[in-house]
Design a protein around this motif. Structure first.
Motif, PDB file in Angstrom:
ATOM      1  N   GLY A 168       0.804  -1.216   0.000  1.00  0.00           N
ATOM      2  CA  GLY A 168       0.000   0.000   0.000  1.00  0.00           C
ATOM      3  C   GLY A 168       0.839   1.268   0.000  1.00  0.00           C
ATOM      4  O   GLY A 168       1.962   1.280   0.523  1.00  0.00           O
ATOM      5  N   VAL A 227     -10.613   5.189  -3.238  1.00  0.00           N
ATOM      6  CA  VAL A 227      -9.785   4.101  -2.714  1.00  0.00           C
ATOM      7  C   VAL A 227     -10.231   2.827  -3.418  1.00  0.00           C
ATOM      8  O   VAL A 227     -11.426   2.517  -3.451  1.00  0.00           O
ATOM      9  CB  VAL A 227      -9.958   3.960  -1.185  1.00  0.00           C
ATOM     10  CG1 VAL A 227      -9.231   2.736  -0.673  1.00  0.00           C
ATOM     11  CG2 VAL A 227      -9.468   5.220  -0.479  1.00  0.00           C
ATOM     12  N   SER A 235      -8.717  -2.622  -0.708  1.00  0.00           N
ATOM     13  CA  SER A 235      -7.612  -1.957  -0.011  1.00  0.00           C
ATOM     14  C   SER A 235      -7.663  -2.264   1.480  1.00  0.00           C
ATOM     15  O   SER A 235      -8.707  -2.119   2.126  1.00  0.00           O
ATOM     16  CB  SER A 235      -7.681  -0.443  -0.219  1.00  0.00           C
ATOM     17  OG  SER A 235      -7.453  -0.115  -1.574  1.00  0.00           O
ATOM     18  N   ALA A 249      -6.560  -1.209   5.115  1.00  0.00           N
ATOM     19  CA  ALA A 249      -6.286   0.130   5.614  1.00  0.00           C
ATOM     20  C   ALA A 249      -6.318   0.178   7.137  1.00  0.00           C
ATOM     21  O   ALA A 249      -6.907  -0.685   7.791  1.00  0.00           O
ATOM     22  CB  ALA A 249      -7.311   1.102   5.031  1.00  0.00           C
ATOM     23  N   LEU A 299      -3.495   3.330   3.687  1.00  0.00           N
ATOM     24  CA  LEU A 299      -3.542   2.116   2.882  1.00  0.00           C
ATOM     25  C   LEU A 299      -2.217   1.371   2.983  1.00  0.00           C
ATOM     26  O   LEU A 299      -1.169   1.898   2.624  1.00  0.00           O
ATOM     27  CB  LEU A 299      -3.835   2.449   1.417  1.00  0.00           C
ATOM     28  CG  LEU A 299      -5.088   3.291   1.159  1.00  0.00           C
ATOM     29  CD1 LEU A 299      -5.303   3.477  -0.333  1.00  0.00           C
ATOM     30  CD2 LEU A 299      -6.314   2.668   1.814  1.00  0.00           C
TER      31      LEU A 299
END
Length: 198
Positions: A85, A142, A146, A148, A167
């Motif tokens: 990320g 986003v 993802s 996070a 992320l």
């Protein structure tokens, strides 16, 4: 515990351990001793909706001792995550670790679904080893999947949406599917582990 009526057929209870209360109330409903249609945990509350008599149920709940267990009968879930990320390095700097150590901490943690919200299928996962701030400027988009972090929670975006969480990775796991029962994969009380993939 504080209990408030919501409309004519719901109660909102403020409690110290919403997940433990959710598990206890769900067990009572499964045993046929509680007539709520929906039981929804939150960060500090539990909502009981579709009750026959809010006043009678409130009186009953006031006599309950605090539950001691947040165990919910769901199998543990391993979620494969690619830790690449855009905020992984920033998170590492915030917590004073290398990116490798952050990944080790995240894959070594056992998370529990505390509650859902924000979007269908989004779950707030407790058990994060540290607290990290949200982004100062949220992203307008986003990508779905993802992985996070924000405050004391981890989460996975079930669909593409705006968002201000840090992320750290991504997964192909489908979190919300209307053809599945229940549609949300991550239900309250379920334990989750992240498994690193190349």
């Amino acid at each position: 515990m504080e209990i408030r009526t919501v409309g004519t057929s719901a109660l909102l209870i403020e409690v110290d351990d919403p997940l433990a209360w959710f598990a206890a109330l769900e067990a009572e409903r499964s045993a046929g001793r509680l007539d709520a249609i929906d039981i929804v945990p939150g960060a500090r509350t539990v909502l009981l909706d579709g009750v026959a008599s809010a006043a009678a149920l409130a009186a009953t709940l006031r006599g309950w001792p605090p539950p001691t267990s947040a165990v919910v009968a769901e199998e543990d879930l391993d979620i494969p995550v690619t830790f690449d990320g855009p905020d992984l390095g920033g998170v590492a700097a915030l917590v004073g670790l290398s990116t490798e150590a952050v990944v080790e901490a995240l894959t070594g943690a056992t998370f529990r679904v505390a509650f859902g919200g924000f979007a269908p299928g989004f779950a707030y996962l407790s058990g994060l080893p540290w607290s990290v701030p949200r982004l100062d400027n949220p992203r307008p988009r986003v990508p779905a999947g993802s992985v996070a972090l924000a405050a004391e929670f981890a989460g996975i975006y079930p669909t593409a949406s705006p968002g201000g969480w840090q992320l750290v990775g991504r997964t192909d796991t489908v979190l919300f599917d209307l053809d599945r029962t229940p549609p949300a994969l991550l239900t309250p009380g379920r334990t989750v582990r992240f498994v690193a993939v190349a």
